[in-house]
Design an enzyme around this catalytic site. Structure first.
Site: not given
Ligand code: NAP
Length: 228
Positions: A137, A150
């Site tokens: 991130s 975080y």
């Molecule tokens: N959104 C942002 O602004 C942002 C910015 C920078 C980086 N990121 C990073 O990008 C990645 C994806 O985020 P996103 O925005 O796509 O979030 P999201 O829409 O909430 O998706 C997160 C995914 O991770 C899964 N997950 C969470 N905990 C888990 C666990 N313990 N085991 C297996 N699966 C798990 C969730 O599925 P289940 O709940 O079904 O397990 C979901 O499929 C993350 O690493 C996040 O830190 C996000």
């Protein structure tokens, strides 16, 4: 790197960036193995992409090993492993963070990525080829007020990723860190940011990750920020 026919494992693929990556890799002709905790969301993505899916909690080492074993059993190799599963907690000053939630976040973000990387490398070192992609991130680049816990979980993965990159170089394994800015996903369901409408669609980030992989020499670290 040619992606057609590659075996790609993606964690956290039931929604958000993981789901978009799954769709794009499927379009490229990759063979997908996907995991997350929520089986119904995962099933939908599996149906849309032809992926093999397994209920996986990345914090659980055995679950992650089973995901890797499934990929090898089905397709013989693991070419690309994407540690994408991640969680956040509400923005607060550190004294107001619920420490049990902070620990859970570290279990997923930090230990989950370690579990995924260890499993991927077990297979890739034997093959003497592969790529591990860790989704970090921009919060892993600069600390920001109300984001200490975080941010710490993602900063930890910078050192982890850079160290692994050195360890795996002799095995022809590429280790890539991705630093996305704010994405418009369910990540913020608990607390919608005020400028959420300006956040990037996750498909944009997924496209950049794929573009980088398709280069003859992919970049080790890519930062993908929103433009407005
Ligand atoms: N959104 C942002 O602004 C942002 C910015 C920078 C980086 N990121 C990073 O990008 C990645 C994806 O985020 P996103 O925005 O796509 O979030 P999201 O829409 O909430 O998706 C997160 C995914 O991770 C899964 N997950 C969470 N905990 C888990 C666990 N313990 N085991 C297996 N699966 C798990 C969730 O599925 P289940 O709940 O079904 O397990 C979901 O499929 C993350 O690493 C996040 O830190 C996000």
């Amino acid at each position: 790197m040619e992606l057609n026919g590659k075996v790609v494992v993606i964690t956290g693929a039931s929604k958000g960036l993981g789901a978009e990556l799954s769709k794009l890799f499927a379009k490229e002709g990759a063979k997908l193995v996907i995991g997350s905790r929520n089986e119904s969301g995962l099933k939908q993505i599996a149906e849309a992409t032809g992926a093999v899916a397994l209920k996986t909690n990345v914090a659980n080492k055995k679950d992650v090993e089973a995901l890797g074993d499934l990929a090898v059993k089905k397709f013989g190799v693991v070419d690309i492993w994407i540690n994408n599963a991640g969680v956040r907690i509400p923005h607060r000053v550190i004294e107001e963070n619920d420490m049990s939630r902070v620990r859970d976040m570290f279990e997923t973000n930090v230990f989950g990525t370690m579990n995924g990387t260890r499993t991927a490398l077990k297979h890739m070192k034997k093959q003497k080829s592969g790529a591990v992609i860790n989704i970090l991130s921009t919060a892993a680049l600069t600390g920001r007020a109300n984001l200490a816990a975080y941010s710490a979980s993602k900063f930890a993965l910078v050192g982890f990723t850079q160290s692994i990159r050195q360890e795996t170089a002799p095995f022809n394994i590429k280790v890539i860190a991705v630093f996305p800015g704010g994405m418009h996903t369910n990540f913020f369901d608990e607390e919608i940011p005020t400028d959420f409408d300006k956040y990037m669609q996750p498909s944009i980030v997924a496209e950049k990750i794929i573009e980088n992989l398709k280069l003859e020499t992919p970049q080790d670290e890519i930062t993908i920020k929103r433009t407005s």
